[in-house]
Write a protein that holds these residues in place. Structure first.
Motif, PDB file in Angstrom:
ATOM      1  N   TYR A 170       0.852  -1.190   0.000  1.00 27.44           N
ATOM      2  CA  TYR A 170       0.000   0.000   0.000  1.00 27.44           C
ATOM      3  C   TYR A 170       0.885   1.235   0.000  1.00 27.44           C
ATOM      4  N   ALA A 171       0.396   2.308  -0.599  1.00 23.00           N
ATOM      5  CA  ALA A 171       1.190   3.528  -0.706  1.00 23.00           C
ATOM      6  C   ALA A 171       1.263   4.299   0.608  1.00 23.00           C
ATOM      7  N   SER A 172       0.302   4.073   1.503  1.00 21.83           N
ATOM      8  CA  SER A 172       0.299   4.773   2.792  1.00 21.83           C
ATOM      9  C   SER A 172      -0.437   3.928   3.825  1.00 21.83           C
ATOM     10  N   LEU A 173      -0.258   4.257   5.091  1.00 22.19           N
ATOM     11  CA  LEU A 173      -0.990   3.564   6.153  1.00 22.19           C
ATOM     12  C   LEU A 173      -2.494   3.743   5.990  1.00 22.19           C
ATOM     13  N   ALA A 174      -2.902   4.932   5.602  1.00 25.08           N
ATOM     14  CA  ALA A 174      -4.327   5.234   5.460  1.00 25.08           C
ATOM     15  C   ALA A 174      -5.007   4.355   4.409  1.00 25.08           C
ATOM     16  N   GLU A 175      -4.257   3.870   3.426  1.00 23.44           N
ATOM     17  CA  GLU A 175      -4.839   3.057   2.358  1.00 23.44           C
ATOM     18  C   GLU A 175      -5.034   1.596   2.744  1.00 23.44           C
TER      19      GLU A 175
END
Length: 135
Positions: free
Chosen positions: A63-68
């Motif tokens: 994933y590109a970020s934790l939020a994703e």
């Protein structure tokens, strides 16, 4: 200076949960993040690669970020440089993680204080691949 006592290290490695987001993990097998992620997998942890390229690593979707990440994360293991690590710790708090682990050489005292004040366990400037055999 020690940022995280042995009891906190043990708690994170044994009871904080088995889903570890590894921030900075890519397919580059020469990087420390790759080797540590492999050790974590062998110890029964589910690793979740987090990298701008969102690459799949060691059989796990990236994933590109934790939020994703579309599911809960227990521990956020941080392999980015110290200047960027505080922002990642803040994202870990927002994500609802139980703990944050800054790797060897990653130090941000303000982020350490903020993360602990938010109720998360935190270890900084240590490596779970080194600590696991000591349990």
């Amino acid at each position: 200076m020690s940022y995280g006592d042995d009891a906190t290290v043990r708690k994170i490695l044994t009871t904080s949960g088995d889903t570890w987001a590894v921030v900075g993990l890519s397919t580059n097998t020469a990087r420390a993040a790759y080797g540590v992620a492999r050790v974590l997998q062998r110890a029964g942890k589910r690793i979740v690669p987090v990298h701008p390229k969102a690459e799949s690593v060691l059989g796990e979707q990236g994933y590109a970020s934790l939020a994703e990440i579309p599911f809960p994360v227990d521990v956020v293991d941080v392999f980015v440089n110290s200047e960027l690590a505080g922002e990642v710790a803040d994202q870990a708090v927002a994500k609802g993680a139980k703990a944050v682990w800054f790797q060897l050489g990653v130090v941000d005292e303000a982020a350490f204080d903020r993360t602990r004040a938010a109720g998360l366990d935190m270890v900084m400037d240590r490596c779970p691949a080194i600590e696991l055999p000591r349990l």
